[in-house]
Design a protein around this motif. Structure first.
Motif, short mmCIF file in Angstrom:
data_model
loop_
_atom_site.label_atom_id
_atom_site.label_comp_id
_atom_site.label_asym_id
_atom_site.label_seq_id
_atom_site.Cartn_x
_atom_site.Cartn_y
_atom_site.Cartn_z
N PHE A 63 8.58 -3.15 -1.30
CA PHE A 63 8.82 -3.23 0.14
C PHE A 63 8.79 -4.66 0.66
N SER A 64 8.02 -5.54 -0.01
CA SER A 64 7.91 -6.93 0.44
C SER A 64 9.24 -7.66 0.38
N THR B 280 4.28 2.93 2.31
CA THR B 280 5.29 1.87 2.25
C THR B 280 6.66 2.40 1.83
N CYS C 289 6.23 5.51 -3.28
CA CYS C 289 5.35 4.32 -3.30
C CYS C 289 4.02 4.76 -3.88
N ALA D 272 8.72 1.67 -3.91
CA ALA D 272 8.33 0.55 -3.05
C ALA D 272 7.12 -0.22 -3.55
N ARG D 273 6.49 0.24 -4.64
CA ARG D 273 5.31 -0.47 -5.15
C ARG D 273 5.73 -1.82 -5.74
N PHE E 271 3.80 -2.50 8.19
CA PHE E 271 3.14 -1.88 7.05
C PHE E 271 3.05 -0.36 7.21
N SER E 272 2.25 0.09 8.15
CA SER E 272 2.03 1.54 8.29
C SER E 272 2.83 2.18 9.42
N ARG F 242 5.63 4.71 8.62
CA ARG F 242 5.18 6.04 8.22
C ARG F 242 5.24 7.00 9.40
N ILE G 253 8.79 2.25 4.75
CA ILE G 253 9.40 0.95 5.07
C ILE G 253 10.81 0.92 4.48
#
Length: 282
Positions: free
Chosen positions: A209-210, A247, A242, A179-180, A103-104, A107, A250
C-alpha cells in the motif's frame, strides 16, 4: 442534496472545510493503530479532532462478534444499529479520516460501500492535512450525536470469504493484490501475529500500500493507474488482501480512483489465510 456533493471518493482538507457546516455532511474519525502500539485512538479523538467528528470504532464496536479474527465486517443489522447511534442518515455525505494520514480511514469507506452507502469519501492526507492547513480544531468532550434510523443494504460484491477466494485463485479474469510489505509477501520477514504462516497465496501479486501514497496522500490518478496497469488489466476482477483487512482497503480506494469497477476485499486477509492450513501458501 448530498449525492451532488461528491465528485470523487477522495476529498481535500479545503473541500471539507468548505462543506463541513452542511447539515448533511458527517465527519468520522476512523483512527486505528496496529497491535502493540501505545497510542489510544479514542483518547486522541477526545483530545483533538476535526469539528463535529464522531468516532467510528471498526475494531471493537462496529465489527462482527464471536470471531477469532480481528475487526471482521459486521452484519447489516449490527452496522445499521451502530451507525444509527452515530446519528448518520442514509442520505448523508460521510467523510472519513484517520490520524496517520492514510491508513485506516479507507477501511471505513469500504464498509460503507459494502453496506450500500455511496456518498462516502476519505480525507486525503487525513488529520495531518487538516492540521497542516491551519484549520479549526475541536477539543474536549465531544457532543453526543442525535440517534437516527439508518438501514444498511448489504452489497455482497464488495467482500469475499476464504473459501470463495480459494476457488478463484486460478481464474484468469481475477487478480489478487496483496497490500502487505514485499518482505512479508515473499516470506522473508515474519508475520506479526503468532501462528500465522509466512508467504502469499498462489498467483497473488504484491502491491504494498505504501507504493500508492506519498506522505499520507494518494499519488495522482495517472501514477495510480500505472501501478495497477503493471499488475492487471482494467477489466479484470481485483481482490485485495493484506494482514487483517485494513490496508487492503487502501488498494480498493486507489483502484476506484483509477476508474476500476470490479473491486472486492478479502476481509479475513492473511490473518485468516496464513493461520488455516487448508489454504495453500507459496
Amino acid at each position: 442534496m448530498s449525492s451532488k456533493l461528491l465528485s470523487s471518493p477522495l476529498v481535500s482538507a479545503q473541500w471539507l472545510a468548505d462543506n463541513i457546516n452542511n447539515p448533511e455532511v458527517v465527519v468520522l474519525d476512523a483512527s486505528w493503530f496496529l497491535p502493540g502500539s501505545e497510542r489510544d485512538p479514542v483518547q486522541e479523538w477526545h483530545e483533538k479532532r476535526i469539528p463535529g467528528a464522531r468516532f467510528f470504532d471498526f475494531d471493537k464496536k462496529i465489527a462482527a462478534p464471536d470471531t477469532e479474527l480481528p475487526h471482521m465486517l459486521p452484519s447489516a443489522e449490527l452496522f445499521s444499529r451502530e451507525v444509527s447511534e452515530l446519528g448518520i442518515k442514509e442520505q448523508d455525505t460521510v467523510v472519513v479520516y484517520d490520524s496517520q494520514g492514510m491508513f485506516s480511514a479507507p477501511r471505513v469507506w469500504w464498509m460503507f460501500r459494502t453496506m450500500g452507502h455511496h456518498d462516502v469519501a476519505v480525507l486525503d492526507g487525513g488529520f495531518p492535512a487538516w492540521q497542516k492547513a491551519g484549520l479549526e480544531l475541536e477539543t474536549g468532550a465531544p457532543e453526543p450525536p442525535v440517534m437516527t434510523e439508518y438501514k444498511a443494504s448489504f452489497c455482497p460484491n464488495w467482500v469475499i470469504d476464504a473459501d470463495e477466494l480459494n476457488a478463484r485463485l486460478g481464474d484468469v479474469d481475477t487478480v489478487v493484490l496483496d497490500a502487505r510489505s514485499a518482505e512479508r509477501f515473499y516470506g522473508t520477514a515474519p508475520e506479526p501475529r503468532p501462528g500465522v504462516r509466512s508467504g502469499h497465496m498462489p498467483n497473488a501479486k504484491s502491491l504494498p500500500f505504501s507504493q500508492l501514497l506519498s506522505e499520507g496522500y494518494f499519488l495522482d490518478t495517472e501514477q495510480l493507474s500505472k501501478r495497477f496497469d503493471a499488475l492487471s488489466d482494467p477489466e479484470q476482477n481485483l481482490i485485495f488482501s493484506c494482514g487483517s483487512g485494513v490496508t487492503a482497503c487502501i488498494l480498493a480506494l486507489a483502484a476506484e480512483l483509477t476508474g476500476r469497477k470490479k473491486l472486492t476485499v478479502y476481509d479475513g486477509s492473511w490473518t485468516e489465510w496464513g493461520r488455516k492450513h487448508k489454504y495453500p501458501v507459496v
